[in-house]
Design a protein around this motif. Structure first.
Motif, PDB file in Angstrom:
ATOM      1  N   ALA A   1       2.325   4.862  -1.121  1.00 32.65           N
ATOM      2  CA  ALA A   1       2.040   5.750  -1.790  1.00 32.65           C
ATOM      3  C   ALA A   1       2.971   6.940  -1.602  1.00 32.65           C
ATOM      4  O   ALA A   1       3.951   6.709  -0.844  1.00 32.65           O
ATOM      5  CB  ALA A   1       0.611   6.647  -1.183  1.00 32.65           C
TER       6      ALA A   1
ATOM      7  N   ASN B   1       0.751  -1.133  -0.062  1.00 30.01           N
ATOM      8  CA  ASN B   1       0.024   0.052   0.075  1.00 30.01           C
ATOM      9  C   ASN B   1       0.881   1.208  -0.059  1.00 30.01           C
ATOM     10  O   ASN B   1       0.684   2.160   0.905  1.00 30.01           O
ATOM     11  CB  ASN B   1      -0.875   0.284   1.196  1.00 30.01           C
ATOM     12  CG  ASN B   1      -1.808  -1.147   1.349  1.00 30.01           C
ATOM     13  OD1 ASN B   1      -1.873  -1.823   2.277  1.00 30.01           O
ATOM     14  ND2 ASN B   1      -2.650  -1.274   0.196  1.00 30.01           N
TER      15      ASN B   1
ATOM     16  N   VAL C   1      -0.198   5.996  -6.023  1.00 29.36           N
ATOM     17  CA  VAL C   1      -1.247   6.023  -5.377  1.00 29.36           C
ATOM     18  C   VAL C   1      -1.407   5.006  -4.379  1.00 29.36           C
ATOM     19  O   VAL C   1      -1.672   4.976  -3.263  1.00 29.36           O
ATOM     20  CB  VAL C   1      -2.544   6.151  -6.162  1.00 29.36           C
ATOM     21  CG1 VAL C   1      -3.634   6.199  -5.437  1.00 29.36           C
ATOM     22  CG2 VAL C   1      -2.446   7.332  -7.194  1.00 29.36           C
ATOM     23  N   ASP C   2      -1.212   3.877  -4.677  1.00 25.45           N
ATOM     24  CA  ASP C   2      -1.360   2.633  -4.076  1.00 25.45           C
ATOM     25  C   ASP C   2      -0.571   1.336  -4.707  1.00 25.45           C
ATOM     26  O   ASP C   2      -1.316   0.687  -5.531  1.00 25.45           O
ATOM     27  CB  ASP C   2      -3.024   2.282  -3.638  1.00 25.45           C
ATOM     28  CG  ASP C   2      -3.129   1.036  -2.837  1.00 25.45           C
ATOM     29  OD1 ASP C   2      -2.167   0.639  -1.953  1.00 25.45           O
ATOM     30  OD2 ASP C   2      -4.196   0.684  -2.493  1.00 25.45           O
ATOM     31  N   ILE C   3       0.458   1.275  -4.091  1.00 23.20           N
ATOM     32  CA  ILE C   3       1.281   0.030  -4.957  1.00 23.20           C
ATOM     33  C   ILE C   3       1.457  -1.113  -3.987  1.00 23.20           C
ATOM     34  O   ILE C   3       1.976  -0.814  -2.754  1.00 23.20           O
ATOM     35  CB  ILE C   3       2.532   0.722  -5.418  1.00 23.20           C
ATOM     36  CG1 ILE C   3       2.691   1.872  -6.287  1.00 23.20           C
ATOM     37  CG2 ILE C   3       3.376  -0.428  -5.915  1.00 23.20           C
ATOM     38  CD1 ILE C   3       2.521   1.561  -7.875  1.00 23.20           C
TER      39      ILE C   3
ATOM     40  N   ILE D   1       2.444  -0.105 -14.868  1.00 24.36           N
ATOM     41  CA  ILE D   1       1.754   0.874 -13.813  1.00 24.36           C
ATOM     42  C   ILE D   1       1.328   2.054 -14.927  1.00 24.36           C
ATOM     43  O   ILE D   1       1.732   2.471 -15.854  1.00 24.36           O
ATOM     44  CB  ILE D   1       3.216   1.497 -13.234  1.00 24.36           C
ATOM     45  CG1 ILE D   1       3.843   0.324 -12.447  1.00 24.36           C
ATOM     46  CG2 ILE D   1       2.822   2.651 -12.312  1.00 24.36           C
ATOM     47  CD1 ILE D   1       4.778   0.844 -11.426  1.00 24.36           C
TER      48      ILE D   1
ATOM     49  N   ARG E   1      -0.626   3.339 -10.102  1.00 22.54           N
ATOM     50  CA  ARG E   1      -1.214   2.055  -9.425  1.00 22.54           C
ATOM     51  C   ARG E   1      -0.874   0.899 -10.482  1.00 22.54           C
ATOM     52  O   ARG E   1      -0.506   1.248 -11.691  1.00 22.54           O
ATOM     53  CB  ARG E   1      -2.708   2.183  -9.831  1.00 22.54           C
ATOM     54  CG  ARG E   1      -3.364   2.937  -8.941  1.00 22.54           C
ATOM     55  CD  ARG E   1      -4.845   2.782  -8.849  1.00 22.54           C
ATOM     56  NE  ARG E   1      -5.513   3.418  -7.637  1.00 22.54           N
ATOM     57  CZ  ARG E   1      -6.044   4.702  -7.762  1.00 22.54           C
ATOM     58  NH1 ARG E   1      -5.698   5.370  -8.739  1.00 22.54           N
ATOM     59  NH2 ARG E   1      -6.681   5.129  -6.791  1.00 22.54           N
TER      60      ARG E   1
END
Ligand SMILES: Nc1ncnc2c1ncn2[C@@H]1O[C@H](COP(=O)(O)OP(=O)(O)O)[C@@H](O)[C@H]1O
Ligand SMILES: [Mg+2]
Lengths: 228, 293
Positions: A8, A6, A19-21, A210, A214
C-alpha cells in the motif's frame, strides 16, 4: 526479479495511491502497466527504483528488500535499474554524448571506457551522428533515445519506463517500442506504464491492469480493456 | 572517491561554471557585494573602536604638588604614584616647564609682568589603565602627603565613557546588520542555484551516483565562486579604504584612522576566507535538501 506483497502507498497528503498490490514479475519479462489516469501506475513504478517507499507490505527488486535497504546502499541498488520517463529528464546544458556518459562517470568508469561505451551505445539507439547535439536541438523521439541510452548503458537487469511514448507521435512511439523490444530480447526485464492501447495490443506481452490502487486483471498476452 | 571520479569532478566544475556563466557571475557578484558590505562595516567597527580608545586614552589626572616640596620629595611622590593600582604611566611637568608652556600658550608679556616669580607648582600627569578607574585613583592620590590638588575631567568622564561605549555598540551593530544582509543576499542566491540544479541532482541520484560524487562538484564550485567573489571584494574594500584613510588624514587631521597595514591585511584575508567558506557552506546547505546526509 520483482515481488510485491500486499503493498500500500499513502502519500503524506493522505492520497491513497496504492491500496493492496501483490504481483510477481520474472526475469526477462516485458510487462505493461495500464489503467486509467490516477490509478497508481506511476506510484508503482517509483516504488520499484525506490524513489518512494511503500507504506505497507513488502517490495523486493533484484533480490534487494527495498524497505530494509540502508540509505547508502541506494546508489548501488540504482545502478542495476534503468529508468526512463515521459519527459526524458535530460540535462539541457549537456550534449547527447555527455548525458549518456554521465551515467558511467557517476560510477567511476575510466574516461577511455566511458568514450568507447558511450559512442557504442549512441550508435545502438541510432544517434551516432548526433552525439554533440544539445537536447533542444533534438526531436522528441531523439531525446527519448538519448534517455534510453543513458538508462541501459550500465547494463541494468531491469528497465522501468513511465509512459515513455506519452510525448511522442505514433511513428516515433513505435521506434522507441522497437528499441525497447530489442533491449528486452537481450535479457533485460522491462516494466512499462502506458496509456497507449494500440501499443499494448500489438506487442502481445503481459498486461497488468490497475484501477484505484488495485490489480484488477493480469493477463499473459495482449489486448486488454479497462475503465472507459 | 577514485581517480576517475576526481578527474570527472574537476572537469565538471570547470564546464559547469562556464555553461552556467550567468548564474556563476551572479553568484560571484552576490558574494562580492556581501563581502564588500561586510568588509566596509568591519572597517567601520575597527575605526569606531579605535576612535573610542583614542578618546579614552586622553583621560588624565593632573596632580599638583604642594609648593614647598623639595625635588627629592617630588620624585618620591612620583614613585608612590607609579606604585598605585591602576596607574599605567606618569609624566613629570616641572614648574619651569609649566611656566614655559603658559608663556607659549598665552603671552610672553604676562610672564614678564610676574617679574621672575613662578606661580606654578611641579605637577604630574597620571594615566590609568582603564578609563573607569580615573575617579578611584584620583581619590587615592588626593590623600597622599605632598599633594596639594588633584584635577581631572570629573564632568566629562561620565558622558565620555557613555559616548565611547555608544560608538563601539554602533560599530558592532553596523557589522551585525550588514552580516545579516549579506546572509540574506547569499541565501537568495543559493536558492536560485539550487533551483537550477534540482534536475541535475535528481538525475545523478537516478543513475546511481554516490552522495560524495554528487557533493564534490557543488562544494568545489561553491568554493571557487566564493574565492573569486572574496578576492574582488578584497580588492574593492582594500583600495576603497586606502583612499578613504588618506582622505580623512588630509582633511580631518585630528581624527585618528586605523592604518596599521598588518591589521588591514588581516581583515582583507578574512574577507576572502569568509567568502570561500560561505560559498562552500551555501553548496552544502542547498545539497542537504536533496541528499539525505
Ligand atoms: N507525489 C504525490 N503526492 C501526493 N499524491 C500523489 C503523488 N503522486 C501521485 N499522487 C496521487 O496518487 C494517485 C495515483 O497517482 P499516480 O501514481 O500518478 O497514477 P497514474 O500514474 O496511474 O496516473 C493519484 O490520486 C495522485 O493524485
Ligand atoms: Mg502516471
Amino acid at each position: 526479479m520483482i515481488q510485491m506483497t500486499n503493498v500500500a502507498k499513502i502519500y503524506p497528503n493522505g492520497a491513497r495511491a496504492l491500496v493492496d498490490i501483490s504481483l510477481k514479475i520474472n526475469k526477462g519479462e516485458f510487462v505493461f502497466l495500464v489503467g486509467p489516469s490516477g490509478a497508481g501506475k506511476s506510484t508503482l513504478i517509483r516504488l520499484l527504483y525506490r524513489e518512494e517507499m511503500a507504506s505497507r507490505g513488502q517490495v523486493i527488486v533484484n533480490g534487494w528488500n527495498i524497505l530494509r535497504m540502508r540509505e547508502r546502499e541506494v546508489p548501488h541498488f540504482r545502478r542495476n535499474i534503468g529508468v526512463i520517463f515521459q519527459d526524458f529528464k535530460l540535462l539541457a546544458n549537456k550534449t547527447a554524448f555527455e548525458n549518456v556518459a554521465f551515467a558511467l562517470e557517476a560510477i567511476g568508469v575510466s574516461p577511455k571506457e566511458v568514450r568507447l561505451r558511450t559512442k557504442k551505445m549512441l550508435k545502438l539507439v541510432g544517434l551516432g551522428h548526433k552525439e554533440n547535439a544539445f537536447p533542444d536541438e533534438l526531436s522528441g523521439g531523439e531525446q527519448q533515445r538519448v534517455s534510453v541510452a543513458r538508462a541501459i548503458i550500465n547494463n541494468p537487469s531491469l528497465l522501468v519506463a513511465d509512459e515513455p511514448t506519452g510525448n511522442l507521435d505514433a511513428d516515433t512511439a513505435w521506434e522507441i517500442m522497437e528499441l525497447l523490444y530489442n533491449i528486452n530480447r537481450r535479457g533485460t526485464t522491462i516494466v512499462m506504464a502506458t496509456h497507449a492501447r494500440d501499443i499494448v495490443e500489438q506487442m502481445q506481452k503481459r498486461v497488468i491492469v490497475i484501477e484505484d490502487g488495485r490489480v484488477v486483471r493480469d493477463e499473459n498476452m495482449g489486448a486488454i480493456e479497462y475503465g472507459t | 572517491m577514485g581517480l576517475n571520479s576526481a578527474r570527472y569532478v574537476l572537469r565538471e566544475v570547470g564546464s559547469s561554471l562556464r555553461r552556467n556563466i550567468w548564474l556563476s557571475i551572479a553568484s560571484v557578484l552576490t558574494i562580492m557585494i556581501a563581502m564588500v558590505i561586510l568588509g566596509a562595516s568591519l572597517f567601520f567597527f575597527l575605526n569606531a573602536a579605535n576612535l573610542a580608545e583614542n578618546f579614552e586614552s586622553e583621560l588624565e589626572i593632573n596632580v599638583f604638588t604642594q609648593e614647598d616640596l623639595s625635588n627629592m620629595e617630588v620624585s618620591a611622590l612620583g614613585e608612590r604614584l607609579k606604585g598605585l593600582d591602576g596607574v599605567q604611566s606618569i609624566e613629570l611637568i616641572t614648574k619651569e616647564q609649566a611656566l614655559a608652556k603658559f608663556a607659549q600658550e598665552y603671552s610672553e608679556s604676562l610672564v614678564e609682568d610676574l617679574g621672575g616669580e613662578n606661580p606654578f607648582p611641579d605637577s604630574y600627569k597620571v594615566f590609568v589603565t582603564e578609563p573607569e578607574l580615573v575617579e578611584g585613583v584620583a581619590k587615592k592620590i588626593d590623600s597622599l602627603t605632598g599633594v596639594d590638588n588633584v584635577v581631572y575631567g570629573k564632568e566629562v568622564i561620565g558622558p565620555l565613557l557613555q559616548f565611547t561605549n555608544w560608538l563601539r555598540w554602533v560599530g558592532m551593530g553596523v557589522v551585525a546588520i550588514f552580516a545579516v544582509a549579506s546572509i540574506v543576499l547569499i541565501s537568495l542566491n543559493i536558492r536560485m542555484t539550487v533551483y537550477s540544479r534540482r534536475k541535475e541532482i535528481e538525475i545523478m541520484k537516478l543513475v546511481g551516483a554516490s552522495n560524495s560524487f554528487i557533493r564534490w562538484p557543488f562544494l568545489l564550485e561553491g568554493m571557487v565562486v566564493g574565492l573569486v567573489g572574496g578576492l574582488f571584494a578584497t580588492l574593492i574594500v582594500g583600495m576603497g579604504y586606502d583612499w578613504f584613510a588618506q582622505y580623512i588624514q588630509s582633511t580631518l587631521t585630528f581624527v585618528p584612522v586605523v592604518s596599521e597595514s598588518n591589521l588591514i591585511w588581516k581583515v582583507l584575508a578574512l574577507l576572502v576566507l569568509i567568502g570561500m567558506g560561505i560559498g562552500a557552506l551555501g553548496s552544502i546547505i542547498s545539497l542537504r535538501r536533496f541528499l539525505k546526509v
